[in-house]
Design a protein around this motif. Structure first.
Motif, PDB file in Angstrom:
ATOM      1  N   ARG A  28      -9.324 -22.915 -21.392  1.00  0.00           N
ATOM      2  CA  ARG A  28      -9.662 -23.997 -20.636  1.00  0.00           C
ATOM      3  C   ARG A  28      -8.230 -24.498 -20.222  1.00  0.00           C
ATOM      4  O   ARG A  28      -7.158 -24.313 -20.887  1.00  0.00           O
ATOM      5  CB  ARG A  28     -10.180 -24.851 -21.545  1.00  0.00           C
ATOM      6  N   SER A  29      -8.331 -25.073 -19.111  1.00  0.00           N
ATOM      7  CA  SER A  29      -6.926 -25.541 -18.604  1.00  0.00           C
ATOM      8  C   SER A  29      -7.106 -27.232 -18.380  1.00  0.00           C
ATOM      9  O   SER A  29      -8.190 -27.853 -18.118  1.00  0.00           O
ATOM     10  CB  SER A  29      -6.850 -25.087 -17.365  1.00  0.00           C
ATOM     11  N   SER A  31      -4.837 -30.616 -16.880  1.00  0.00           N
ATOM     12  CA  SER A  31      -3.787 -31.185 -16.168  1.00  0.00           C
ATOM     13  C   SER A  31      -2.749 -32.156 -16.645  1.00  0.00           C
ATOM     14  O   SER A  31      -3.250 -32.878 -17.634  1.00  0.00           O
ATOM     15  CB  SER A  31      -4.063 -31.851 -14.637  1.00  0.00           C
ATOM     16  N   ASP A  97       1.186 -29.396 -17.347  1.00  0.00           N
ATOM     17  CA  ASP A  97      -0.002 -28.505 -17.147  1.00  0.00           C
ATOM     18  C   ASP A  97      -0.235 -27.907 -18.563  1.00  0.00           C
ATOM     19  O   ASP A  97       0.774 -27.366 -19.036  1.00  0.00           O
ATOM     20  CB  ASP A  97      -0.202 -27.861 -16.072  1.00  0.00           C
ATOM     21  N   THR A  99      -2.826 -24.986 -20.778  1.00  0.00           N
ATOM     22  CA  THR A  99      -3.813 -23.991 -21.126  1.00  0.00           C
ATOM     23  C   THR A  99      -4.056 -23.737 -22.685  1.00  0.00           C
ATOM     24  O   THR A  99      -2.987 -23.618 -23.328  1.00  0.00           O
ATOM     25  CB  THR A  99      -3.410 -22.519 -20.511  1.00  0.00           C
TER      26      THR A  99
END
Length: 188
Positions: A28-29, A31, A97, A99
């Motif tokens: 999943r990412s 921001s 950001d 991950t």
């Protein structure tokens, strides 16, 4: 300052690659500025940071934030809540950001029961946190805020990130006003 754990990252990457259907561990990412976990909410997944930097913080009853740690590659979050079966102890927010590997709760529970290497990694994480918390508490008693602030500014430069004055003050356990005074004393 910035905690990382390459061994844990390597282990989870191996588990991720071995999955047949890629359902138990997903990538999943988030921001910059996204909330990954919120203090007091129910746990949805156990997460391990693959890339990026997060901050782990408490919001006190008076509304003030206290940053416990900055977390980077290989740091696991949500495991204590899963083991203790409690809501999230603190909030985790993306500073850059980010991950993550998001691990399904039933799968992580099964790993705890069957994966000795993962258990050893968890024990090491817990021991490291106890040591770091003790060192930081004694350090804050022995040294002026200027020294820790210097380290924080160095981390910011090394990682190429911008840490807000509010976050710096929250990490140091001081007010923004005191931070500004300390920055002036350092000539920053």
């Amino acid at each position: 300052m910035l905690r990382t754990n390459q061994l844990f990252l390597n282990h989870l990457e191996g588990l991720y690659e071995k999955q047949e259907r890629k359902e138990d561990i997903v990538v999943r990412s988030f921001s910059k500025g996204d909330r990954i976990f919120a203090q007091g909410e129910e746990l949805s997944k156990v997460m391990l940071i693959k890339e990026g930097i997060t901050k782990c913080f408490f919001v006190e009853d008076n509304g003030k934030e206290y940053i416990v740690e900055f977390l980077g590659k290989g740091e696991v979050t949500g495991e204590i809540e899963l083991i203790r079966n409690i809501p999230c102890l603190c909030s985790i927010e993306a500073v850059t950001d980010v991950t993550v590997y998001a691990v399904a709760i039933p799968y992580f529970r099964s790993l705890i029961k069957a994966d000795l290497a993962l258990n050893n990694l968890l024990l090491d994480v817990f021991a490291e946190r106890i040591v770091n918390t003790s060192k930081r508490a004694s350090y804050q008693q022995l040294y002026a805020a200027e020294h820790t602030l210097s380290q924080l500014l160095e981390l910011q430069a090394q990682q190429g990130i911008k840490i807000s004055k509010e976050d710096m003050a929250a990490y140091l356990g001081i007010t923004v006003r005191s931070l500004n005074r300390t920055l002036r004393n350092l000539g920053k």
